[in-house]
Design a protein around this motif. Structure first.
Motif, PDB file in Angstrom:
ATOM      1  N   VAL A   1       0.824  -1.203   0.000  1.00  0.00           N
ATOM      2  CA  VAL A   1       0.000   0.000   0.000  1.00  0.00           C
ATOM      3  C   VAL A   1       0.865   1.264   0.000  1.00  0.00           C
ATOM      4  O   VAL A   1       0.449   2.312  -0.502  1.00  0.00           O
ATOM      5  N   ARG A   2       2.074   1.190   0.529  1.00  0.00           N
ATOM      6  CA  ARG A   2       2.929   2.373   0.600  1.00  0.00           C
ATOM      7  C   ARG A   2       3.833   2.540  -0.611  1.00  0.00           C
ATOM      8  O   ARG A   2       4.341   3.628  -0.839  1.00  0.00           O
ATOM      9  N   ARG A   3       4.049   1.481  -1.377  1.00  0.00           N
ATOM     10  CA  ARG A   3       4.986   1.593  -2.485  1.00  0.00           C
ATOM     11  C   ARG A   3       4.434   1.191  -3.847  1.00  0.00           C
ATOM     12  O   ARG A   3       5.078   1.439  -4.852  1.00  0.00           O
ATOM     13  N   ALA A   4       3.284   0.551  -3.911  1.00  0.00           N
ATOM     14  CA  ALA A   4       2.742   0.125  -5.205  1.00  0.00           C
ATOM     15  C   ALA A   4       1.685   1.109  -5.685  1.00  0.00           C
ATOM     16  O   ALA A   4       0.768   1.445  -4.932  1.00  0.00           O
ATOM     17  N   PRO A   5       1.775   1.606  -6.929  1.00  0.00           N
ATOM     18  CA  PRO A   5       0.723   2.478  -7.463  1.00  0.00           C
ATOM     19  C   PRO A   5      -0.625   1.770  -7.504  1.00  0.00           C
ATOM     20  O   PRO A   5      -0.695   0.541  -7.566  1.00  0.00           O
ATOM     21  N   LEU A   6      -1.704   2.549  -7.461  1.00  0.00           N
ATOM     22  CA  LEU A   6      -3.050   1.994  -7.393  1.00  0.00           C
ATOM     23  C   LEU A   6      -3.313   0.977  -8.486  1.00  0.00           C
ATOM     24  O   LEU A   6      -3.865  -0.098  -8.236  1.00  0.00           O
ATOM     25  N   HIS A   7      -2.921   1.300  -9.734  1.00  0.00           N
ATOM     26  CA  HIS A   7      -3.245   0.414 -10.842  1.00  0.00           C
ATOM     27  C   HIS A   7      -2.306  -0.793 -10.947  1.00  0.00           C
ATOM     28  O   HIS A   7      -2.406  -1.577 -11.882  1.00  0.00           O
ATOM     29  N   HIS A   8      -1.380  -0.940  -9.976  1.00  0.00           N
ATOM     30  CA  HIS A   8      -0.543  -2.144  -9.915  1.00  0.00           C
ATOM     31  C   HIS A   8      -0.800  -2.962  -8.655  1.00  0.00           C
ATOM     32  O   HIS A   8      -0.237  -4.045  -8.504  1.00  0.00           O
ATOM     33  N   ARG A   9      -1.629  -2.462  -7.757  1.00  0.00           N
ATOM     34  CA  ARG A   9      -1.763  -3.120  -6.456  1.00  0.00           C
ATOM     35  C   ARG A   9      -2.293  -4.543  -6.558  1.00  0.00           C
ATOM     36  O   ARG A   9      -1.795  -5.457  -5.885  1.00  0.00           O
ATOM     37  N   ALA A  10      -3.330  -4.736  -7.358  1.00  0.00           N
ATOM     38  CA  ALA A  10      -3.925  -6.074  -7.443  1.00  0.00           C
ATOM     39  C   ALA A  10      -2.931  -7.073  -8.025  1.00  0.00           C
ATOM     40  O   ALA A  10      -2.850  -8.225  -7.576  1.00  0.00           O
ATOM     41  N   LYS A  11      -2.145  -6.644  -9.032  1.00  0.00           N
ATOM     42  CA  LYS A  11      -1.150  -7.541  -9.624  1.00  0.00           C
ATOM     43  C   LYS A  11      -0.087  -7.929  -8.610  1.00  0.00           C
ATOM     44  O   LYS A  11       0.305  -9.086  -8.500  1.00  0.00           O
TER      45      LYS A  11
ATOM     46  N   MET B   1      -4.668 -16.892  -9.308  1.00  0.00           N
ATOM     47  CA  MET B   1      -4.431 -15.689  -8.509  1.00  0.00           C
ATOM     48  C   MET B   1      -3.819 -14.583  -9.359  1.00  0.00           C
ATOM     49  O   MET B   1      -4.261 -13.431  -9.332  1.00  0.00           O
ATOM     50  N   ASN B   2      -2.778 -14.924 -10.099  1.00  0.00           N
ATOM     51  CA  ASN B   2      -2.129 -13.912 -10.932  1.00  0.00           C
ATOM     52  C   ASN B   2      -3.040 -13.447 -12.057  1.00  0.00           C
ATOM     53  O   ASN B   2      -3.073 -12.256 -12.385  1.00  0.00           O
ATOM     54  N   LEU B   3      -3.807 -14.356 -12.648  1.00  0.00           N
ATOM     55  CA  LEU B   3      -4.770 -13.980 -13.676  1.00  0.00           C
ATOM     56  C   LEU B   3      -5.797 -13.005 -13.109  1.00  0.00           C
ATOM     57  O   LEU B   3      -6.128 -11.988 -13.736  1.00  0.00           O
ATOM     58  N   SER B   4      -6.274 -13.280 -11.904  1.00  0.00           N
ATOM     59  CA  SER B   4      -7.252 -12.400 -11.260  1.00  0.00           C
ATOM     60  C   SER B   4      -6.690 -11.003 -11.039  1.00  0.00           C
ATOM     61  O   SER B   4      -7.355  -9.993 -11.299  1.00  0.00           O
TER      62      SER B   4
ATOM     63  N   ALA C   1      -6.469  -4.412 -14.990  1.00  0.00           N
ATOM     64  CA  ALA C   1      -6.797  -4.029 -16.367  1.00  0.00           C
ATOM     65  C   ALA C   1      -8.155  -3.339 -16.418  1.00  0.00           C
ATOM     66  O   ALA C   1      -8.337  -2.341 -17.140  1.00  0.00           O
ATOM     67  N   LEU C   2      -9.115  -3.832 -15.662  1.00  0.00           N
ATOM     68  CA  LEU C   2     -10.434  -3.189 -15.618  1.00  0.00           C
ATOM     69  C   LEU C   2     -10.343  -1.777 -15.039  1.00  0.00           C
ATOM     70  O   LEU C   2     -10.988  -0.841 -15.540  1.00  0.00           O
ATOM     71  N   VAL C   3      -9.538  -1.614 -13.975  1.00  0.00           N
ATOM     72  CA  VAL C   3      -9.368  -0.277 -13.378  1.00  0.00           C
ATOM     73  C   VAL C   3      -8.746   0.679 -14.384  1.00  0.00           C
ATOM     74  O   VAL C   3      -9.179   1.837 -14.523  1.00  0.00           O
ATOM     75  N   ARG C   4      -7.720   0.229 -15.114  1.00  0.00           N
ATOM     76  CA  ARG C   4      -7.069   1.093 -16.103  1.00  0.00           C
ATOM     77  C   ARG C   4      -8.021   1.494 -17.217  1.00  0.00           C
ATOM     78  O   ARG C   4      -7.877   2.568 -17.809  1.00  0.00           O
ATOM     79  N   ARG C   5      -9.000   0.668 -17.510  1.00  0.00           N
ATOM     80  CA  ARG C   5      -9.955   0.970 -18.573  1.00  0.00           C
ATOM     81  C   ARG C   5     -11.145   1.781 -18.083  1.00  0.00           C
ATOM     82  O   ARG C   5     -12.115   1.975 -18.796  1.00  0.00           O
TER      83      ARG C   5
ATOM     84  N   GLY D   1     -14.828  -0.926  -7.430  1.00  0.00           N
ATOM     85  CA  GLY D   1     -15.757  -1.830  -6.772  1.00  0.00           C
ATOM     86  C   GLY D   1     -16.099  -3.027  -7.637  1.00  0.00           C
ATOM     87  O   GLY D   1     -16.023  -4.173  -7.198  1.00  0.00           O
ATOM     88  N   PHE D   2     -16.482  -2.762  -8.885  1.00  0.00           N
ATOM     89  CA  PHE D   2     -16.825  -3.859  -9.790  1.00  0.00           C
ATOM     90  C   PHE D   2     -15.596  -4.690 -10.108  1.00  0.00           C
ATOM     91  O   PHE D   2     -15.670  -5.928 -10.140  1.00  0.00           O
ATOM     92  N   SER D   3     -14.464  -4.047 -10.336  1.00  0.00           N
ATOM     93  CA  SER D   3     -13.245  -4.751 -10.728  1.00  0.00           C
ATOM     94  C   SER D   3     -12.801  -5.748  -9.671  1.00  0.00           C
ATOM     95  O   SER D   3     -12.205  -6.784  -9.996  1.00  0.00           O
TER      96      SER D   3
END
Length: 411
Positions: free
Chosen positions: A124-134, A265-268, A274-278, A283-285
């Motif tokens: 949470v302190r070092r990963a950008p929002l659009h990379h957190r799930a990955k 897990m990694n696919l998820s 990817a959904l967030v970036r688009r 919430g849905f993502s």
């Protein structure tokens, strides 16, 4: 992940391997269980007590571990935890009494209590929002690699050197990891987390514990983990008792669900980011993967009741585990979305519930096997609890920061 620095990627890789270690030191007792039971004359209920002792220590230290991780920083706390649980893994075969082994496994669980809060803090302190799930999915997939490696390697170690050796070898891996952390771990304070001069905000315990979204996430995660821990601790016994697998066949077959889980897990994580970036809502993502994964996992579990072919049974467990793994990164990423300033604490609250499921699954399964003499009631309960996780999450879980969601509820 170009916006993540090379140094932090090295740290996240070490977090991945810390998760590998955690599950190596969970599955070792499962692989050794049939031999421990034979050596000491223990029944399933007694072995279930040993299994549950780990989770009791893990659960009781989970929230304090989250506070310690937030207060003192992962740089120092994470290697201390790895050293502690590796030490008591090393000592496990030297405790031959039921209650002394219970105590030793309890201390292994205590040492692992800081692991996931530390990893969540780093992300949470070092990963950008659009990379957190990955990144969350990547580090969590270390759990599956621990299972993938643990079952076949552990089975081979036992077949060559005896069941005691599995604990000695796996403990050694932990001490090697500490050396790598000292060499390649983060040198600087993580977002001033390690700085004693940083003013500390009071922890909003009421919000973290009782807000409908965090409470729903916490209860749903119990349901997510129940079947996972059921098979983590009892799958070797199930394959040997019900389907007649050899110890080598058990090691290979028990690894397959973990392989599928790691991939999913990694696919998820990639799908969610990817959904967030688009432009799709967070919430849905997150939640669509939670609902889909948990629902399919619960339905698939029911198939084991009617399957007699051993290979089809392994395939069914593998599919159920893979579907459940689609939901796993969603849970952990939602803790970052809901409470970015208290990510370690909220994740520890959620994980406390998830590991209470480990205590319940370990002991309840042992009791049901002793009482009913068959696996069908065990599988039916596991399926029902998994599906209940979806029913809890749908009306409650949201991805907004808890303070924001609370303000919206009042307006």
């Amino acid at each position: 992940m170009s916006s993540v620095s090379q140094g932090m990627m090295a740290t996240f890789i070490l977090c991945f391997f810390a998760n590998v270690l955690c599950f190596l030191d969970r599955v070792n007792i499962s692989i050794a269980a049939p031999f421990i039971m034979a050596a000491y004359g223990w029944n399933e209920s007694q072995m279930g007590l040993v299994f549950s002792a780990f989770f009791a220590g893990y659960v009781l230290f989970m929230i304090p571990g989250g506070v310690i991780a937030d207060r003192f920083g992962a740089r120092r706390v994470l290697p201390m935890g790895v050293g502690f649980f590796s030490l008591f893994t090393l000592l496990t075969p030297y405790f031959s009494g039921l209650w002394t082994m219970v105590g030793c496994r309890y201390l292994v669980g205590t040492g692992q209590g800081v692991n996931f809060p530390c990893v969540s803090n780093l992300i949470v302190r070092r990963a950008p929002l659009h990379h957190r799930a990955k990144i969350q999915a990547f580090t969590l997939s270390g759990l599956t690699l621990g299972t993938v490696l643990g079952f076949p390697i552990g089975s081979w170690i036992i077949s060559v050197w005896g069941w005691e050796a599995i604990f000695l070898v796996f403990a050694l891996f932990g001490f090697v990891w500490i050396g790598f952390w000292v060499w390649k771990g983060p040198r600087e304070a993580i977002a001033n987390l390690d700085s004693p001069d940083e003013p500390r905000e009071p922890i909003p315990w009421r919000l973290l514990l009782l807000h409908p979204s965090s409470l729903g996430l916490t209860l749903s995660y119990f349901c997510h983990n129940y079947a996972g821990y059921l098979f983590l601790v009892w799958l070797p016994v199930y394959l040997i008792q019900v389907h007649g697998f050899s110890i080598t066949g058990t090691g290979i077959s028990a690894a397959l669900p973990a392989v599928a889980s790691g991939i999913c897990m990694n696919l998820s994580g990639w799908i969610s980011d990817a959904l967030v970036r688009r432009g799709v809502s967070r919430g849905f993502s997150r939640t669509v993967l939670l609902y889909l994964g948990m629902g399919l996992s619960g339905v698939t579990l029911l198939g084991l009741i009617w399957i007699n072919n051993p290979y089809l049974a392994v395939g069914c467990v593998t599919c159920s585990s893979a579907f459940k793994a689609l939901a796993t990164p969603a849970y952990w990423t939602l803790t970052l979305d809901m409470a970015p300033k208290q990510a370690g604490i909220l994740s520890s609250i959620m994980n406390t519930s998830g590991n209470i499921a480990g205590v319940v699954a370990s002991m309840l399964t042992g009791w049901m096997l002793s009482e009913f003499g068959g696996w069908n009631p065990v599988l039916l309960v596991a399926s029902g609890i998994t599906l209940a996780g979806v029913a809890i999450a749908v009306p409650t879980v949201r991805s907004q920061e808890l303070s924001e969601a609370d303000s919206e509820a009042r307006s």
